[in-house]
Design a protein around this motif. Structure first.
Motif, PDB file in Angstrom:
ATOM      1  N   ARG A 175       0.852  -1.184   0.000  1.00  0.00           N
ATOM      2  CA  ARG A 175       0.000   0.000   0.000  1.00  0.00           C
ATOM      3  C   ARG A 175       0.888   1.234   0.000  1.00  0.00           C
ATOM      4  O   ARG A 175       2.111   1.143   0.000  1.00  0.00           O
ATOM      5  CB  ARG A 175      -0.907   0.031   1.244  1.00  0.00           C
ATOM      6  CG  ARG A 175      -1.826  -1.155   1.389  1.00  0.00           C
ATOM      7  CD  ARG A 175      -2.913  -1.179   0.302  1.00  0.00           C
ATOM      8  NE  ARG A 175      -3.733  -2.371   0.425  1.00  0.00           N
ATOM      9  CZ  ARG A 175      -3.558  -3.489  -0.261  1.00  0.00           C
ATOM     10  NH1 ARG A 175      -2.569  -3.580  -1.143  1.00  0.00           N
ATOM     11  NH2 ARG A 175      -4.356  -4.510  -0.099  1.00  0.00           N
TER      12      ARG A 175
ATOM     13  N   GLU B 165     -14.443   9.632   1.570  1.00  0.00           N
ATOM     14  CA  GLU B 165     -13.875   8.808   0.494  1.00  0.00           C
ATOM     15  C   GLU B 165     -13.641   7.361   0.927  1.00  0.00           C
ATOM     16  O   GLU B 165     -13.047   6.584   0.193  1.00  0.00           O
ATOM     17  CB  GLU B 165     -12.556   9.422   0.004  1.00  0.00           C
ATOM     18  CG  GLU B 165     -12.723  10.766  -0.662  1.00  0.00           C
ATOM     19  CD  GLU B 165     -13.566  10.698  -1.936  1.00  0.00           C
ATOM     20  OE1 GLU B 165     -13.419   9.724  -2.702  1.00  0.00           O
ATOM     21  OE2 GLU B 165     -14.385  11.617  -2.146  1.00  0.00           O
TER      22      GLU B 165
ATOM     23  N   PHE C 286     -11.645   6.035   3.135  1.00  0.00           N
ATOM     24  CA  PHE C 286     -10.285   5.575   3.385  1.00  0.00           C
ATOM     25  C   PHE C 286     -10.317   4.590   4.548  1.00  0.00           C
ATOM     26  O   PHE C 286     -11.156   4.690   5.442  1.00  0.00           O
ATOM     27  CB  PHE C 286      -9.366   6.746   3.717  1.00  0.00           C
ATOM     28  CG  PHE C 286      -8.684   7.347   2.511  1.00  0.00           C
ATOM     29  CD1 PHE C 286      -7.346   7.703   2.568  1.00  0.00           C
ATOM     30  CD2 PHE C 286      -9.374   7.560   1.334  1.00  0.00           C
ATOM     31  CE1 PHE C 286      -6.717   8.259   1.472  1.00  0.00           C
ATOM     32  CE2 PHE C 286      -8.755   8.112   0.234  1.00  0.00           C
ATOM     33  CZ  PHE C 286      -7.411   8.465   0.301  1.00  0.00           C
TER      34      PHE C 286
ATOM     35  N   GLU D 158      -3.264   3.570   2.329  1.00  0.00           N
ATOM     36  CA  GLU D 158      -4.359   3.278   1.404  1.00  0.00           C
ATOM     37  C   GLU D 158      -3.780   2.736   0.099  1.00  0.00           C
ATOM     38  O   GLU D 158      -2.581   2.776  -0.131  1.00  0.00           O
ATOM     39  CB  GLU D 158      -5.155   4.572   1.164  1.00  0.00           C
ATOM     40  CG  GLU D 158      -6.458   4.427   0.455  1.00  0.00           C
ATOM     41  CD  GLU D 158      -7.365   3.348   1.009  1.00  0.00           C
ATOM     42  OE1 GLU D 158      -7.377   2.256   0.391  1.00  0.00           O
ATOM     43  OE2 GLU D 158      -8.057   3.569   2.010  1.00  0.00           O
TER      44      GLU D 158
ATOM     45  N   GLU E 263      -3.794   4.015  -5.901  1.00  0.00           N
ATOM     46  CA  GLU E 263      -4.718   4.661  -6.835  1.00  0.00           C
ATOM     47  C   GLU E 263      -5.675   5.593  -6.096  1.00  0.00           C
ATOM     48  O   GLU E 263      -6.032   6.658  -6.598  1.00  0.00           O
ATOM     49  CB  GLU E 263      -5.534   3.615  -7.609  1.00  0.00           C
ATOM     50  CG  GLU E 263      -4.735   2.594  -8.375  1.00  0.00           C
ATOM     51  CD  GLU E 263      -4.108   1.501  -7.492  1.00  0.00           C
ATOM     52  OE1 GLU E 263      -4.729   1.067  -6.489  1.00  0.00           O
ATOM     53  OE2 GLU E 263      -2.975   1.096  -7.800  1.00  0.00           O
ATOM     54  N   ARG E 264      -6.120   5.193  -4.924  1.00  0.00           N
ATOM     55  CA  ARG E 264      -7.052   6.013  -4.150  1.00  0.00           C
ATOM     56  C   ARG E 264      -6.360   7.283  -3.669  1.00  0.00           C
ATOM     57  O   ARG E 264      -6.951   8.356  -3.661  1.00  0.00           O
ATOM     58  CB  ARG E 264      -7.611   5.222  -2.976  1.00  0.00           C
ATOM     59  CG  ARG E 264      -8.267   3.942  -3.499  1.00  0.00           C
ATOM     60  CD  ARG E 264      -9.304   3.346  -2.637  1.00  0.00           C
ATOM     61  NE  ARG E 264     -10.370   4.282  -2.412  1.00  0.00           N
ATOM     62  CZ  ARG E 264     -10.998   4.403  -1.249  1.00  0.00           C
ATOM     63  NH1 ARG E 264     -10.650   3.667  -0.243  1.00  0.00           N
ATOM     64  NH2 ARG E 264     -11.966   5.269  -1.113  1.00  0.00           N
TER      65      ARG E 264
ATOM     66  N   THR F 110      -5.912   9.747  -6.533  1.00  0.00           N
ATOM     67  CA  THR F 110      -7.174  10.396  -6.872  1.00  0.00           C
ATOM     68  C   THR F 110      -7.454  11.593  -5.969  1.00  0.00           C
ATOM     69  O   THR F 110      -8.018  12.592  -6.411  1.00  0.00           O
ATOM     70  CB  THR F 110      -8.335   9.376  -6.759  1.00  0.00           C
ATOM     71  OG1 THR F 110      -8.057   8.296  -7.645  1.00  0.00           O
ATOM     72  CG2 THR F 110      -9.650  10.003  -7.122  1.00  0.00           C
TER      73      THR F 110
END
Length: 115
Positions: free
Chosen positions: A10, A39, A41, A79, A82-83, A86
């Motif tokens: 991660r 979001e 998380f 996380e 990709e998250r 973003t």
């Protein structure tokens, strides 16, 4: 909300800001935590430092003789890469002065406290 299996590679994001930093009238660290919750998380930790300095080289400390209203705050979140990628543009809008770092980490345990 139950999170999916989270072990493995991660990204750890650390956000270094000041305690007095604001976003729309509220403490910036609170606004960032709220953003991460919206979001979904997996988790976030806010750490309040006892001292430090940044690009201004002004030392902020919690010592009684030099009580500071702007102690260092570090926000950490682990996380999926990709998250985090973003959410970076929104953080860029919110953070006026500070430091954001990213590093790869290996999660070996992530679970809720057994009750």
């Amino acid at each position: 909300m139950e999170h999916e299996r989270f072990e493995g590679e991660r990204t750890l994001m650390r956000i270094h800001i000041g305690e007095s930093d604001r976003w729309h009238g509220k403490p910036l660290y609170e606004a960032i935590v709220e953003l991460f919750r919206r979001e979904n998380f997996s988790g976030v930790t806010v750490l309040r430092g006892v001292g430090g300095y940044g690009s201004s080289s002004i030392y902020h400390t919690d010592k009684i003789l030099r009580l500071s209203q702007d102690l260092p705050i570090v926000i950490e979140a682990v996380e999926f890469t990709e998250r985090i990628e973003t959410i970076l543009p929104r953080l860029d809008e919110m953070i006026g002065g500070g430091l954001v770092t990213l590093e790869k980490v290996r999660v070996i345990l992530y679970r809720s406290q057994k009750k």
